[in-house]
Design a protein around this motif. Structure first.
Motif, PDB file in Angstrom:
ATOM      1  N   LEU A 197      -8.104  -3.613  -4.463  1.00 21.28           N
ATOM      2  CA  LEU A 197      -7.725  -2.206  -4.312  1.00 21.28           C
ATOM      3  C   LEU A 197      -6.475  -2.053  -3.460  1.00 21.28           C
ATOM      4  O   LEU A 197      -5.583  -1.263  -3.782  1.00 21.28           O
ATOM      5  CB  LEU A 197      -8.878  -1.406  -3.706  1.00 21.28           C
ATOM      6  N   GLU A 231       1.249  -7.308 -11.860  1.00 22.82           N
ATOM      7  CA  GLU A 231      -0.149  -6.978 -12.140  1.00 22.82           C
ATOM      8  C   GLU A 231      -0.929  -8.214 -12.586  1.00 22.82           C
ATOM      9  O   GLU A 231      -2.083  -8.386 -12.217  1.00 22.82           O
ATOM     10  CB  GLU A 231      -0.233  -5.896 -13.221  1.00 22.82           C
ATOM     11  N   GLU A 256     -17.981 -10.133  -2.515  1.00 19.74           N
ATOM     12  CA  GLU A 256     -17.765  -8.955  -3.358  1.00 19.74           C
ATOM     13  C   GLU A 256     -16.914  -7.920  -2.619  1.00 19.74           C
ATOM     14  O   GLU A 256     -16.008  -7.313  -3.179  1.00 19.74           O
ATOM     15  CB  GLU A 256     -19.103  -8.330  -3.765  1.00 19.74           C
ATOM     16  N   LEU A 286      -4.474  -9.090 -10.638  1.00 17.90           N
ATOM     17  CA  LEU A 286      -5.796  -8.750 -11.165  1.00 17.90           C
ATOM     18  C   LEU A 286      -6.791  -9.902 -11.272  1.00 17.90           C
ATOM     19  O   LEU A 286      -7.958  -9.717 -10.945  1.00 17.90           O
ATOM     20  CB  LEU A 286      -5.641  -8.059 -12.515  1.00 17.90           C
ATOM     21  N   TYR A 340      -9.496 -10.618  -8.526  1.00 19.17           N
ATOM     22  CA  TYR A 340     -10.800  -9.980  -8.333  1.00 19.17           C
ATOM     23  C   TYR A 340     -11.930 -10.902  -8.786  1.00 19.17           C
ATOM     24  O   TYR A 340     -12.891 -11.132  -8.067  1.00 19.17           O
ATOM     25  CB  TYR A 340     -10.853  -8.661  -9.107  1.00 19.17           C
ATOM     26  N   ALA A 352       0.771   0.882  -7.180  1.00 20.69           N
ATOM     27  CA  ALA A 352       0.991   2.290  -7.536  1.00 20.69           C
ATOM     28  C   ALA A 352       2.288   2.790  -6.905  1.00 20.69           C
ATOM     29  O   ALA A 352       3.079   3.482  -7.554  1.00 20.69           O
ATOM     30  CB  ALA A 352      -0.198   3.137  -7.076  1.00 20.69           C
ATOM     31  N   PHE A 353       2.511   2.416  -5.664  1.00 19.29           N
ATOM     32  CA  PHE A 353       3.751   2.823  -4.999  1.00 19.29           C
ATOM     33  C   PHE A 353       4.964   2.205  -5.699  1.00 19.29           C
ATOM     34  O   PHE A 353       5.987   2.851  -5.898  1.00 19.29           O
ATOM     35  CB  PHE A 353       3.737   2.380  -3.538  1.00 19.29           C
ATOM     36  N   LEU A 383      -3.547  -3.078  -5.623  1.00 18.67           N
ATOM     37  CA  LEU A 383      -3.256  -2.112  -6.676  1.00 18.67           C
ATOM     38  C   LEU A 383      -2.692  -0.835  -6.087  1.00 18.67           C
ATOM     39  O   LEU A 383      -1.844  -0.172  -6.681  1.00 18.67           O
ATOM     40  CB  LEU A 383      -4.520  -1.818  -7.486  1.00 18.67           C
ATOM     41  N   PHE A 384      -3.176  -0.488  -4.905  1.00 19.69           N
ATOM     42  CA  PHE A 384      -2.629   0.652  -4.192  1.00 19.69           C
ATOM     43  C   PHE A 384      -1.121   0.431  -3.988  1.00 19.69           C
ATOM     44  O   PHE A 384      -0.306   1.315  -4.239  1.00 19.69           O
ATOM     45  CB  PHE A 384      -3.354   0.763  -2.853  1.00 19.69           C
ATOM     46  N   PHE A 386       2.747  10.628  -7.428  1.00 18.54           N
ATOM     47  CA  PHE A 386       2.182   9.808  -6.353  1.00 18.54           C
ATOM     48  C   PHE A 386       0.670   9.969  -6.309  1.00 18.54           C
ATOM     49  O   PHE A 386      -0.080   9.003  -6.245  1.00 18.54           O
ATOM     50  CB  PHE A 386       2.769  10.218  -5.000  1.00 18.54           C
ATOM     51  N   ALA A 390      -0.888   8.245  -9.207  1.00 21.38           N
ATOM     52  CA  ALA A 390      -0.822   6.786  -9.113  1.00 21.38           C
ATOM     53  C   ALA A 390      -1.822   6.271  -8.095  1.00 21.38           C
ATOM     54  O   ALA A 390      -2.496   5.266  -8.317  1.00 21.38           O
ATOM     55  CB  ALA A 390       0.595   6.354  -8.740  1.00 21.38           C
ATOM     56  N   MET A 424     -13.112  -6.802  -3.758  1.00 16.93           N
ATOM     57  CA  MET A 424     -12.805  -5.416  -4.063  1.00 16.93           C
ATOM     58  C   MET A 424     -11.720  -4.893  -3.131  1.00 16.93           C
ATOM     59  O   MET A 424     -10.771  -4.222  -3.554  1.00 16.93           O
ATOM     60  CB  MET A 424     -14.084  -4.579  -3.925  1.00 16.93           C
ATOM     61  N   VAL A 446      -5.982   3.960  -8.431  1.00 17.01           N
ATOM     62  CA  VAL A 446      -6.622   2.892  -7.665  1.00 17.01           C
ATOM     63  C   VAL A 446      -8.076   3.248  -7.385  1.00 17.01           C
ATOM     64  O   VAL A 446      -8.974   2.404  -7.484  1.00 17.01           O
ATOM     65  CB  VAL A 446      -5.859   2.643  -6.355  1.00 17.01           C
TER      66      VAL A 446
END
Lengths: 511, 485
Positions: free
Chosen positions: A187, A141, A179, A145, A148, A194-195, A190-191, B414, B417, A183, B421
């Motif tokens: 995103l 992370e 911009e 981050l 950005y 998340a996985f 970060l997507f 899932f 999470a 973004m 985003v």
């Protein structure tokens, strides 16, 4: 402590210099730069030292450091390197050291720029050296981050006009602006994270909520069904960062809009972070699933190679060409890993290194050309070779490595990967790979010929352009030197890498 | 009524006394009030300061209560969950007060006592709700909590949008109260008792009428916590009311609602509670999706935070859906993290709104260059709400997901999470205005001293929990474990 915590020094030196910059170097641009040089220099020396003294006979994870962070959850700061991560740390050091010089001329808010850049680098080192999945996620992370702000504030908006049937929709989102790119990149990544987080949590719970340690997880044999979907989660999560098709589109936009040093670092190192994650965490912890899904990883790698190369051919913006070539080359990395052969895996890791240096060099050069000529339009520029022979030469060497000319690092990497592809279960993978290499030579030579070696342009903007100067030479020199060094003597890299890929393969296919 | 009974009721008695005192101050002041000018400034003071000190004293008094004791045959308990919730209510009310004491509008000066009396009364209602283990007491507590909130929402009644929002909140609120009562009547009909402890035994056979009653109750509580599909009132209400009040409104009543849900559906219910897993999981998923997607097009920071708040309720429901001790613990941890992050964000909104006279997110353009510290604070709050490492929100999301993964709810995790985003997208849109866009005016945003104190308190909370979450986790786990023993 019986010896120096060399990995921590390497990881945290840039962070320390970022703090120094934030607190002591306000409105002293030169101090900012030299602090950055010092911080990254310490890391460079440390990573060379680690790489040099790495015990190839003993192999495995070395330079281990450990202390417990959250004992109740089994989270610890566990750092160690094997052949792969030592090489990746070396790559990071080289790129960032060169990147500090390449962005010497940053004018606007340079204090914050360097501080963010150095923080980001700490995240990158952290991912490469940590063996605790949780801490790895934290470092990941940190590496994502700051991007950005780095792109959003210091980036440049391209001249891309939205076209095609969705042009109206793209126009409203501001395609081509910094911009938008910042973004989109943030995103996407970060997507992916998340996985990764879900996958890490699933493995953690599968151990009975005991440990995040890679070394302990490695000893476990997870349930095949769990392995299967967690591998996919890791593949998508880390793969987004590695630019796997069709989730690669953040890469051209992001890299084209980013300032020079950030493009270098991002295309040169961060994309490797994704590939490294797939190999280390995905394949390392989930061997059965890795074998089951190899067909998918390899096939998408092939699509990457050809699709990236074709897209690169279609671009008129120099930075987009380089960005799409990264997508293509990352396909080679993923393909090599998917072959599950010694040559392929070595080639994959070597390609990570070679492409990192190569693309770092390219982005440094594009940055220089843009700074001098204020243009990225390939077909407006012409005949720059006479005015900037140094830049032209470096670009050509990079290009030759990119298309895989012998005696450059790119050749060794691609050759090993192709060899691996041919000896794998899916021989046909070789053909898209070779077609990709051919297409690469078309677009690279065309671009180099147009910009540097053609007849001199009559455009009044493109007269009397300067060559690289001062610190910029340092950036180019380091990168070209490494590129050729590892092309002529690939064994410097292959040796340690082989000690790491061997055991990994044994776990994967039981040889 | 022995002396011991009184010591157990100390927080409630203290709040009651405080309410009376504030009301008296108002009575004295309004008769002494002569007009505008400097006197208006003075008259603003005493009620607010008294309330603030009173809340602090009550907070300390909560530590004198013997934990785990009960009154009235178990209808009123001071267990660790109740005390945890009360401290959360009091602390959040104090932070909100620090913000509202700096409000300069005339109404806050003239009717200061009125506002603070309503606040304390609502707090008293919440305290009762947190402790009630009997349906009628619970309902009375809910009404005592809600009615002052309607009043406070409509406090600035002369402003155009306020009456509409207050009316909407009032109608929805009373409708939800009606649903709660209606659901309670079914529960009483089947269980034959209003004591919460008498509900679980008949629940084991799952009689349809009882289940219906519990479902209607859940819908009523859904309004209170603003879960999908009962969330509509939140954005309008938040937009119209004053930011410090909204900061509190977005936290405390919801915490109260969650406490009741825990008491009704989980604590002491045993494995029969698992019936509710799919229901709560679906609610959680829908709430996260709605909140996050609806937040994207918002151009008003308060509406944006309102929808993001709805999404956060969804995440808390994820922890609850696990229906386990760790799930409840993680939800409580989330609640604390959300309290600091969300209240902090609303307080920054207050500072910017006072200076710019605007709640649009365009008012944040170039804030990083105008007021770097204020922008940094806002960035920290937004990152915490977005769930980024090293601030509180990250641990909150991680723990909630962990609890759900332990139950094997991978799909929900899932979804959650991926939606983080989406959330980061709209948080970053604000960050972009602050850090990337150029300012329209160069001068810094003026932050009144007390508001600054409140913001700093929230920053400390967010960063402290982010860097060292362990004590809070231990606390939450201890609270949750007493419910499941």
């Amino acid at each position: 402590m019986d010896r120096l915590p060399i990995l921590s020094i390497m990881t945290w030196a840039p962070f320390a210099s970022a703090l120094v910059i934030m607190f002591f170097a306000r409105r002293r641009p030169l101090l900012v730069r030299w602090t950055s040089v010092a911080g990254t220099g310490v890391s460079l020396v440390a990573s060379i030292w680690v790489y040099w003294t790495y015990d190839r006979v003993r192999a495995g994870f070395q330079f281990q450091e450990e202390f417990s962070l959250v004992p109740s959850l089994g989270i610890s700061y566990l750092a160690a390197v094997d052949g792969i991560s030592a090489l990746m740390a070396l790559l990071t050091s080289i790129i960032i050291f060169a990147g500090v010089f390449a962005s010497w001329t940053t004018k606007q808010r340079s204090q914050e720029f360097y501080a963010l850049l150095l923080v980001l680098v700490t995240g990158v080192y952290g991912v490469f050296v940590t063996l605790d999945l949780f801490v790895l996620f934290l470092f990941y992370e940190i590496a994502v981050l700051p991007m950005y702000l780095l792109i959003g504030i210091w980036g440049s908006s391209g001249d891309v006009r939205p076209q095609g049937i969705f042009g109206w929709a793209m126009g409203r989102t501001g395609v081509g602006t910094k911009e938008y790119a910042a973004m989109k990149l943030t995103l996407y990544l970060l997507f992916g994270s998340a996985f990764i987080l879900v996958g890490v949590l699933a493995l953690f719970v599968a151990t009975g909520s005991r440990t995040f340690s890679f070394l302990e997880l490695q000893q476990m044999r997870f349930d095949p069904a769990l392995q299967s979907w967690v591998f996919l989660a890791f593949y998508v999560g880390f793969g987004i960062l590695a630019g796997i098709w069709p989730l690669h589109t953040w890469s051209p936009d992001g890299h084209a809009s980013a300032p020079t040093a950030v493009s270098m670092l991002h295309a040169g190192v961060l994309m490797k972070l994704g590939a490294y994650g797939v190999v280390r965490v995905g394949m390392g912890l989930l061997p059965d699933a890795a074998v089951d899904w190899a067909w998918l990883v390899g096939t998408i790698g092939c699509i990457n190679i050809v699709y990236g190369a074709l897209s690169a051919m279609a671009q008129t913006d120099l930075k987009y060409v380089i960005a799409y070539s990264s997508v293509s080359h990352m396909g080679v990395v993923m393909l090599g890993a998917a072959t599950l052969t010694p040559n392929g895996l070595n080639g994959s890791v070597f390609q990570m290194f070679a492409h990192g240096i190569m693309t770092g060099l390219f982005f440094a050069l594009v940055g220089l050309v843009y700074e001098k000529a204020h243009s990225r339009e390939i077909f407006k520029m012409s005949g720059f070779g006479t005015m900037m022979p140094g830049i032209a030469t470096a670009f050509t060497i990079g290009g030759l490595s990119s298309l895989g000319l012998p005696a450059t690092a790119g050749f060794v990497a691609e050759f090993l990967t192709f060899l691996g592809a041919w000896t794998s279960d899916y021989r046909w993978w070789l053909f898209p790979a070779v077609i990709g290499a051919f297409l690469t030579s078309v677009y690279v030579l065309r671009v180099a010929g147009q910009i540097f070696w053609g007849p001199k342009s009559a455009d009044p903007h493109f007269q009397d352009l300067a060559d690289a100067q001062g610190p910029e030479w340092a950036a180019l020199g380091i990168l070209v030197f490494v590129l050729v060094l590892f092309g002529v003597a690939p064994s410097i890299a292959i040796g340690p890498v082989d000690t790491a890929t061997g055991p990994l393969l044994r776990r994967l296919i039981g040889q | 009524m022995t002396f011991e009974t009184l010591t157990l009721l100390v927080p409630e008695l203290a709040l009651f006394a405080l309410a009376v005192v504030v009301l008296l101050i108002g009575a004295v002041r309004s008769s002494a009030y002569v007009g505008r000018g400097p006197l208006a400034e003075v008259s603003r003071g005493p009620a607010g300061w008294t309330t603030l000190l009173g809340l602090g004293a009550t907070f300390i008094l909560t530590f004198t209560v013997r934990e785990g004791a009960s009154l009235l045959d178990g209808a009123f308990v001071q267990d660790s969950l109740a005390l945890f919730a009360k401290r959360l209510f009091l602390a959040s009310a104090a932070i909100s007060l620090l913000g509202s004491l700096t409000l300069r509008t005339g109404a806050f000066s003239r009717r200061s006592a009125e506002y603070h009396f309503a606040l304390v009364a609502s707090l008293l209602g919440m305290s009762v709700v947190a402790s009630a283990r009997e349906l009628v007491l619970l309902f009375v507590g809910f009404e005592l909590m809600s009615i002052p909130l309607f009043l406070m929402t409509g406090f600035l009644k002369r402003e155009a949008v306020v009456p509409e929002a207050a009316l909407k909140f009032f109608l929805v609120g009373t409708a939800s109260s009606a649903m709660i009562v209606y659901g309670m009547s079914f529960v009483y009909g089947v269980a034959g008792s209003t004591m919460l402890s008498d509900i679980p035994p008949p629940l084991r056979d799952g009689p349809p009428l009882l289940m219906l009653g519990m479902a209607i109750l859940l819908a009523g509580l859904g309004f209170k916590i603003a879960a999908f599909p009962f969330h509509m009132w939140a954005p309008d209400t938040y937009e119209a009311a004053s930011p410090p009040f909204v900061a509190w409104l977005s936290v405390a009543p919801k915490a109260a609602g969650f406490v009741v849900i825990i008491r009704l559906y989980l604590a002491g219910v045993g494995t029969a509670a698992l019936v509710w897993t799919p229901v709560i999981a679906v609610l959680a998923g829908m709430t996260m999706v709605t909140g996050n997607l609806m937040a994207i097009p918002q151009r008003n920071i308060k509406r944006l935070l309102a929808y993001s708040g709805i999404a956060h309720i969804g995440y808390m429901l994820v922890g609850l859906a696990a229906l386990s001790s760790s799930g409840v613990a993680m939800m409580l941890f989330y609640l604390v993290a959300y309290t600091f992050g969300n209240m902090g964000a609303f307080l920054v909104v207050q500072a910017v709104a006072q200076s710019e006279q605007s709640d649009g997110i365009d008012a944040y353009r170039g804030l990083a260059q105008r007021s770097p510290l204020l922008a940094l604070a806002m960035l920290l709050f937004l990152l915490s709400l977005g769930g980024i490492p090293f601030v509180a929100g990250f641990w909150a999301k991680l723990y909630v997901f962990w609890a759900a993964v332990e139950r094997g709810m991978y799909g929900l995790v899932f979804l959650g999470a991926v939606l983080t985003v989406v959330a980061l997208y709209y948080y970053l849109l604000v960050a972009r205005r602050m850090y990337i866009d150029a300012p329209e005016r160069p001068e810094p945003v003026q932050v009144p001293g007390l508001l600054g104190v409140a913001i700093v308190a929230c920053v400390i909370g967010v960063v402290g929990m982010g860097l060292y979450p362990a004590p809070w986790v231990t606390l939450a786990q201890r609270v949750a474990s007493t419910l499941f023993s």
